[in-house]
Enzyme design. Sequence first.
Site, PDB file in Angstrom:
ATOM      1  N   ASP A  99      -9.570  -3.487  -5.725  1.00  0.00           N
ATOM      2  CA  ASP A  99      -8.830  -2.457  -4.994  1.00  0.00           C
ATOM      3  C   ASP A  99      -8.929  -1.137  -5.744  1.00  0.00           C
ATOM      4  O   ASP A  99      -8.786  -1.097  -6.973  1.00  0.00           O
ATOM      5  CB  ASP A  99      -7.362  -2.900  -4.883  1.00  0.00           C
ATOM      6  CG  ASP A  99      -6.506  -1.936  -4.087  1.00  0.00           C
ATOM      7  OD1 ASP A  99      -7.043  -0.962  -3.520  1.00  0.00           O
ATOM      8  OD2 ASP A  99      -5.272  -2.182  -4.027  1.00  0.00           O
TER       9      ASP A  99
ATOM     10  N   HIS B 125      -8.135  -4.799  -1.331  1.00  0.00           N
ATOM     11  CA  HIS B 125      -6.854  -4.150  -1.039  1.00  0.00           C
ATOM     12  C   HIS B 125      -6.024  -4.886   0.030  1.00  0.00           C
ATOM     13  O   HIS B 125      -4.823  -5.031  -0.116  1.00  0.00           O
ATOM     14  CB  HIS B 125      -7.128  -2.710  -0.585  1.00  0.00           C
ATOM     15  CG  HIS B 125      -5.895  -1.929  -0.271  1.00  0.00           C
ATOM     16  ND1 HIS B 125      -4.978  -1.559  -1.234  1.00  0.00           N
ATOM     17  CD2 HIS B 125      -5.403  -1.448   0.917  1.00  0.00           C
ATOM     18  CE1 HIS B 125      -3.987  -0.882  -0.662  1.00  0.00           C
ATOM     19  NE2 HIS B 125      -4.217  -0.805   0.635  1.00  0.00           N
TER      20      HIS B 125
ATOM     21  N   SER C 297       0.838  -1.201   0.000  1.00  0.00           N
ATOM     22  CA  SER C 297       0.000   0.000   0.000  1.00  0.00           C
ATOM     23  C   SER C 297       0.883   1.265   0.000  1.00  0.00           C
ATOM     24  O   SER C 297       1.741   1.404  -0.871  1.00  0.00           O
ATOM     25  CB  SER C 297      -0.951  -0.071   1.193  1.00  0.00           C
ATOM     26  OG  SER C 297      -1.961   0.872   1.056  1.00  0.00           O
TER      27      SER C 297
END
Lengths: 310, 377
Positions: A251, A281, A155
């Site tokens: 995502d 995600h 991320s």
Amino acid sequence: MPVDPQLRPILEEMLKLPRFETLSVEQARALATQYNAAGKLAPVPVASVVNRVIPGPGGDLPIRIYTPEGSGPFPLMMYFHGSGFVMCTLDTHDRGCRNYCNAVRCVVVSVDYRLAPEHKFPAGPEDCYAATKWAAAHADELDADAAHIVLAGDSAGGNMVAVTALMARDRGGPPLCGQLMIVPVTDYPKPGYPSYVENGQGYGLTAAGMRWYWGHYLNDEAEADNPYASPVRARDLRGLPPALIITAELDVLRDEGEYYGKLLAQAGVPVQVTRYAGVHHGFFGMQAVLDKSKQAMAEVSAWLKQRFAS
Amino acid sequence: MRIGATIFNQNYSDWDRYEAEEKGRSVPARATRSDREIFREELGIARIADDCGFDSVWTIEHHFTPYTMVTNPLQYLTYIAAITRNVDLGTMVVVLPWHNPVRVAEDVNMLDAFLGPNRNIICGVGRGLGRREYAGLGIDQNEARGRFDESLQVLTRLLATGQCDFEGEFYKVHGLHLRPQLERDLSANLWCAGGTEQTVEIIARHGVKPLIIPTTSLDLALANLRRYAVLRRDAGHAPTHTKLALWTYVAESASEAQAGAQRYMVEYADSALRHYELLGTHLSGIKGYESYGAQAEFLRKDPSPFRQSFYKSHPWGTPQQTIARVTELANAFGTDEIMFIFKYGAMPMAEAEKSMRLFAKEVMPALKQLHPQPLAA
């Protein structure tokens, strides 16, 4: 593809949590820490885990060093945890680092880089770069091999990976042999990424959430064009280390991750991009319950072993 | 291979008086040899170990009988930490069902904070067997397995990360953070003893490394360990080294060594029979201890070979004989550290010290050169 059946019940539970963008920074951090509390599951044993403090550009920089069983020198992974630039800690990502350490038999250095909004751009990537330089210079002490360093992160940590690799290229080292980006943030939100619309809500991380994170991270919107904030906006991506980018179909960040992969390939960087269908995600950290996550970890481990053998 | 010394603190000569008193007979209230005198003189073992280049000093946990007087090994080792400079410290073992696991983690962590980054606390844990001990501490021995299993999970989490969230039948722990905060993962030095099939299963499943204290039989311990290795492999964990406790007696001449070993090892074996009540009929009736019950049934037929075989199987002799036997055992058990017991039974301290110093000079250097392979399934 519909939501993976193994993910469905988890997602239902997750959607009961408050949305991060509706919280204060303190509340968001508390929720992330609670959700990822280190003591919930049986720990994954590794030979040693040691906390240290090294000098960073903003003062003391805490790191955590994981060493596998066996005798070194081991290849080295710098790990930059996911954060939305705002939250999470060495503890929230402790389990993942242990898994990498065992699966690939590498030393993992997890970096507690400074977070926004107290420390806005570019404090985070400057810390990650400083820690990487420090680790390369202290490889002997870490029982690690400075010729085999891979950057890895998820991320916003994937953003730190991309940016640290750019910095290492631009500033004369240290040499890197790979960059692993799991569901990375590579661009400031802008029109043109269908995943921002398709997956903007209902799968955990939301489009509004991304705007909230970026709002805390940047001093002003003009910084979005800085390639050290949005690596897809770098004019020149040549000379970067080989990359593996993992994206998730559901995502928000799917398309910008894949776009960065495309740009890297155009610049002649060896790159592998894999999209995992039907997952969200946060899927990668759910190896205990999701087969897709296990598959992704197997792909990542094989790629890492191959990079470390280079 | 690393070499440790274990302090036992037995008052062997008090067993007859103790058992008579337990049966309600009229006997003197105090032991002939003072407990406190033995307690103090055996601190010398730690000092010798620290001066002579041993890697570690260990002690044990038992309660209420002449078998030992160390009732809290972490408290004991905290004192040892202060009177030594070099050695690592180890418990063999903290008996988990007799403690609150959060407090065990705290005590290990606090001792680690005293030791600093260059010395280690090796935390060996176990489940406990002594009927008198369970009764005296007010813990139902039928709950031993459940308490042990849950304690091990709580302890492992706290030592690994300093944090724990756990909801069990006996222990409920939420949002806990250890202080002082951890500087390293202390679970890397967590080891577990397992004398029963049930315990072996639990520790293999959790991937906890095995610590072997062959108080009854080396053969039995090795058979248990082989089973552990298979279960460990099946649970997906890589092969591991073991830590092994051995009783020893070293002398310049073989005859002197044999005389010492035969006398005091037989006394030790006798003390184990009496402390664990291995000849008793109670063990088969306790949940989770059925395998000891079967063993007791066998032993009751004739306990004397048990005492003899203990002395025959442990390493003693001239330095060369001792090196040969320890090497054989170290390779068979795949150990990375052996904890030697030098003083046991009614052995006088002067005799133990002589054997220990000769061991340090003539045996230990060769043993430190050994590199046994981890035990594979």
